[in-house]
Design a protein around this motif. Structure first.
Motif, short mmCIF file in Angstrom:
data_model
loop_
_atom_site.label_atom_id
_atom_site.label_comp_id
_atom_site.label_asym_id
_atom_site.label_seq_id
_atom_site.Cartn_x
_atom_site.Cartn_y
_atom_site.Cartn_z
N LYS A 22 24.61 29.47 -18.08
CA LYS A 22 24.58 28.62 -16.87
C LYS A 22 25.73 27.63 -16.87
CE LYS A 22 19.60 28.74 -15.95
NZ LYS A 22 18.35 27.95 -15.91
N GLU B 229 34.09 36.72 -10.99
CA GLU B 229 34.05 35.79 -12.12
C GLU B 229 32.87 36.08 -13.03
OE1 GLU B 229 33.95 31.86 -10.52
OE2 GLU B 229 36.14 31.70 -10.40
N SER B 230 31.79 36.67 -12.46
CA SER B 230 30.58 36.87 -13.27
C SER B 230 29.82 38.10 -12.80
CB SER B 230 29.68 35.64 -13.18
OG SER B 230 29.28 35.40 -11.84
N LYS C 43 28.61 27.95 -18.26
CA LYS C 43 29.85 28.68 -17.99
C LYS C 43 29.94 29.08 -16.52
CE LYS C 43 30.96 30.29 -22.63
NZ LYS C 43 32.31 29.69 -22.64
N LEU C 44 28.82 29.48 -15.94
CA LEU C 44 28.81 29.82 -14.51
C LEU C 44 29.16 28.59 -13.67
CD1 LEU C 44 25.62 32.08 -14.37
CD2 LEU C 44 27.97 32.84 -14.02
N ASP C 45 28.57 27.44 -14.03
CA ASP C 45 28.86 26.21 -13.29
C ASP C 45 30.33 25.82 -13.40
OD1 ASP C 45 26.24 26.04 -12.53
OD2 ASP C 45 25.67 24.60 -14.08
N SER D 17 22.58 32.29 -11.14
CA SER D 17 23.27 32.95 -10.02
C SER D 17 24.60 33.55 -10.48
CB SER D 17 23.52 31.95 -8.89
OG SER D 17 24.14 32.58 -7.80
N PHE D 18 24.75 34.87 -10.29
CA PHE D 18 25.96 35.59 -10.65
C PHE D 18 26.68 36.07 -9.38
CE2 PHE D 18 23.36 35.78 -14.38
CZ PHE D 18 24.25 35.75 -15.45
N LYS E 92 32.73 27.87 -13.57
CA LYS E 92 33.52 28.98 -13.00
C LYS E 92 34.25 29.77 -14.08
CE LYS E 92 32.50 27.58 -8.84
NZ LYS E 92 31.49 28.30 -8.02
N ARG F 9 34.52 32.98 -16.80
CA ARG F 9 34.23 34.40 -16.65
C ARG F 9 33.13 34.82 -17.62
NH1 ARG F 9 37.65 37.43 -14.03
NH2 ARG F 9 37.68 39.17 -15.51
N VAL F 10 32.05 35.40 -17.07
CA VAL F 10 30.86 35.70 -17.86
C VAL F 10 30.31 37.07 -17.49
CG1 VAL F 10 28.49 35.00 -18.38
CG2 VAL F 10 30.22 33.26 -17.98
#
Length: 789
Positions: A531, A483-484, A533-535, A555-556, A537, A539-540
């Protein structure tokens, strides 16, 4: 007759020399008392403006305020030499007082410049030359006035006590350390005088009450209680990681009862280092009556994150200072008049706050740079707690200077020092080492490190190396299963090329770029969006230089790291699976053949050492991030660069460390040339060394950029602001500023991309030279669109 020290802007009220000298004496003495030198510091305060006790200076300052067009140029009346000359002649009557005479006279004569060399590269003594200055027709009258006001009686008393202060300092210094200790003591006393002079002038100008030493003890107790409540609220999760974090946090609290010293805190990445170190610092401040807590951090990105986290937890916006950069340019003060110069000088911050977040650059500048801008903060490092976050980031050329400054702070300044990182550098391995590391705060650190294992390192280096398109293909392939991804490369150029390549592909992911060419506020907004977008879920893909790898709480799913020093790879690994979102995350090590590291020697050397360590392991990287391997890496690294550790100055063919210590090269040349010894105990080229010191060798200028609130700041700086408004504006401007290299500044100047504000004190970047995607754009074809947050 009364003589004038200052004339207030708004009501033309006069501050007399008598009032100013007494006030600065008391205040400098207060600052000096922190290390047992109250009388010596007070003596510099009493003498510093002695030369203003004459009609010549009265006439100058009257014209400077009331008729500036016809006023003599600034500096035309030398008022700094008189006090230095007086004390040197007075104290020199007893040859046993030579050292005191040297220190105090240099501090006094230098309070509008850098400290003077005792022995310069030209094989002469600027200190002695200034003391022998004979074009001071007013000097006899100044001395008579000084005696008429009975200041000579105070001087005699202060000299007697100053000699008593100096004796134990010399006895407590190891013979081989005496000269470097005296150099740093001279700098400390200079700091006391400069800050006392500025504070008293500011108090008079703003009609503020006399300065009182702040007492933060109740505030620290409140902070400590607030932090404990916060940590107890976080302790609801029973996961193994949270249990370990809580255990390490408690160990930091217990360690706070130990005496002040130099300690390490080697919590693994993601182990709660920021809050554990804060817990130690608050408790230690309470138990040992410390004045302030100072976080020294390598990158402004981490300052913003950590300062905001601490503010939110402690629920206090007022008392936590962020100091990123010096927005004010150093210019020749003789080119501006008295009133123009006053506001910017008095607006500068002196780190008189309970909690401060600043950078390694600012810390080193405080000790070693020239002028008076930075050194005024030095005395506020005494009786403080200094937390060096990611201490492995000390610039290689500054390692010896850094170690000697910490030795001085520990031995003479009652300062508690905490070296924080998961990759502790071998600072006790080099020649000019830390005298003593008093211990590690965390017990069984090896077991803790194993418990925090969250990634596998995968060696993807090849003999041929990777190019940008091949790396873009690899990222596209990995994004089919992730996802990242975070990709960290060694140069801004290849990061930008990779960003362009990936942006042209039709990827089902948002792509972001981070670089030091962006101002702090810009980077912060991008990191916040990533961050979120990561939270969620989403795609980054994030592409960055090494600015993201040390301390940024992000965190990636996977990380790709271009080959560099082993410490950088370990820090990059800390951005992967940071909160153990899955069992194990993958960190891929690649070698990018398009990176030009010719001007990045330390990265190039670190890359070579790491490559050999990887090759020797033949694919088994299970122990690469162990503390023993990291220590071995740093020993190899420092061995390889041992000639770089003392801050070599090519134009002088000498190193700064030697110039601040015995100054052996110049002293031998002086003796050979003259056939006699220098008639001074101190021999350092203290002024020349300071004037050649620059932590970031080329990024010498700070430019305010037209991004977000930067436009309003630029508009405000075009106005004639009050000292209070200017102070507030400058603090805000740090978030909207970037460092610019000399060649970039020249190119921008030719292209009309910059403008100087406030008589050259500030530099503004024009809009077409700042890009939403990349930050600084020296070509002047930038695109600025609304950043969708």
């Amino acid at each position: 007759m009364s003589f004038t020290a200052h004339i207030r802007n708004d009501d033309q009220c006069i501050q007399t020399i008598e009032d100013h000298l007494q006030a600065v004496k008391e205040l400098a003495g207060l600052f000096g008392s922190k290390i047992g030198f109250s009388s010596t510091a007070a003596l510099t305060g009493l003498l510093h403006d002695m030369g203003k006790l004459c009609n010549e200076f009265n006439d100058y300052i009257y014209l400077a305020v009331h008729d500036p067009e016809n006023a003599p140029p600034r500096g035309s009346v030398d008022h700094a030499t008189a006090g230095a000359k007086f004390i040197y002649e007075t104290v020199q009557k007893d040859k046993g007082n030579q050292l005191l005479a040297e220190i105090v006279s240099n501090v006094v004569m230098s309070h509008h410049s850098s400290l003077h060399d005792f022995l310069s590269p030209k094989l002469e003594s600027p200190v002695l030359k200034r003391l022998a200055k004979d074009d001071l027709p007013q000097y006899p009258r100044v001395c008579n006035e000084f005696e008429r006001l009975q200041f000579h009686i105070q001087t005699e008393e202060l000299v007697k006590h100053s000699l008593e202060e100096l004796r134990p300092f010399l006895q407590d210094s190891a013979p081989e350390k005496i000269l470097i200790s005296l150099t740093l003591l001279t700098k400390y006393l200079f700091s006391c005088l400069i800050d006392a002079d500025r504070i008293n002038t500011r108090n008079f100008e703003l009609k503020e009450p006399h300065y009182k030493k702040p007492d933060h003890s109740l505030l620290f107790k409140h902070y400590h209680s607030t932090l404990l409540n916060y940590l107890q609220g976080k302790g609801t999760s029973k996961s193994k990681i949270n249990h370990l974090r809580a255990k390490m946090s408690m160990q930091c609290e217990e360690a706070a009862y130990m005496p002040s010293g130099i300690y390490t805190l080697s919590i693994p990445t993601g182990g709660g280092k920021t809050l554990s170190s804060l817990r130690y610092a608050l408790k230690h401040a309470i138990e040992h009556n410390k004045d302030r807590i100072i976080y020294i951090i390598p990158y402004t990105t981490i300052i913003e994150q950590n300062a905001e986290e601490v503010r939110n937890i402690l629920n206090d916006d007022e008392h936590i200072l962020e100091h990123h950069s010096n927005v004010i340019e150093d210019i020749n003060e003789e080119k501006i008049n008295y009133m123009q110069e006053k506001a910017p000088k008095l607006a500068k911050d002196n780190w008189d706050s309970p909690i401060i977040f600043t950078t390694m650059v600012r810390f080193l500048d405080t000790f070693f740079s020239g002028g008076t801008r930075d050194i005024r903060r030095l005395h506020n490092l005494a009786n403080s707690i200094i937390i060096f976050d990611e201490v492995q980031s000390v610039p290689i050329e500054c390692v010896s200077l850094f170690n000697e400054s910490l030795n001085f702070l520990k031995k003479h300044c009652h300062t508690a020092i905490l070296l924080c990182t998961a990759t502790q550098p071998a600072l006790d391995f080099v020649e000019r080492k830390l005298d003593c590391i008093d211990g590690e705060l965390i017990k069984n650190i090896k077991d803790v490190t194993l418990a925090f294992k969250r990634v596998d390192l995968i060696d993807k280096t090849t003999k041929k190396g990777w190019d940008t398109e091949g790396l873009a293909d690899f990222i596209e392939e990995k994004m089919e299963h992730e996802e990242s991804i975070l990709c960290i490369l060694n140069t801004k150029k290849v990061v930008r090329l990779l960003f362009d390549s990936l942006s042209e592909r039709n990827l089902d992911a948002d792509i972001y770029h981070l670089s030091t060419t962006m101002c702090a506020a810009h980077r912060k907004e991008i990191l916040e969006k990533v961050k979120r977008k990561l939270d969620a879920k989403e795609r980054v893909i994030c592409l960055s230089t090494q600015l993201i790898e040390a301390g940024v709480d992000i965190s990636f799913g996977s990380v790709i790291r271009s080959l560099s020093g082993l410490d950088s790879i370990a820090q990059a690994a800390g951005r992967c699976n940071r909160h153990k979102e899955k069992e194990v995350g993958n960190v891929y090590i690649i070698n990018h053949r398009e990176e030009n590291l010719d001007n990045l020697k330390t990265i190039k050397v670190g890359k070579k050492i790491t490559y050999k360590m990887l090759f020797d392991r033949k694919g088994d990287l299970s122990d690469v991030l162990s503390s023993q391997t990291i220590e071995h890496y740093f020993q190899l690294f420092y061995n390889e660069l041992e000639d770089e550790l003392d801050y070599y100055i090519p134009s002088l063919k000498n190193n700064m460390m030697s110039m601040l210590d015995r100054n052996k090269q110049y002293y031998q040349e002086y003796f050979h040339k003259t056939g006699k010894s220098l008639p001074l105990i101190q021999k350092s080229a203290i002024g020349t060394a300071a004037n050649h010191f620059q932590v970031i060798q080329s990024a010498a200028h700070t430019v305010i950029v037209p991004y977000g609130e930067g436009n309003e700041i630029i508009a405000d700086l075009n106005e004639n602001l009050s000292i209070e408004k200017l102070s507030t504006t400058l603090k805000k401007a740090q978030q909207y500023s970037i460092g610019v290299y000399e060649h970039e500044l020249n190119k921008l100047s030719i292209s009309h991309g910059i403008e100087y504000l406030h008589d050259g004190r500030f530099i503004e970047l024009k809009e077409k030279f700042y890009d939403e995607r990349y930050g600084l754009n020296v070509e002047g074809d930038a695109e600025m669109r609304f950043l969708d947050l």
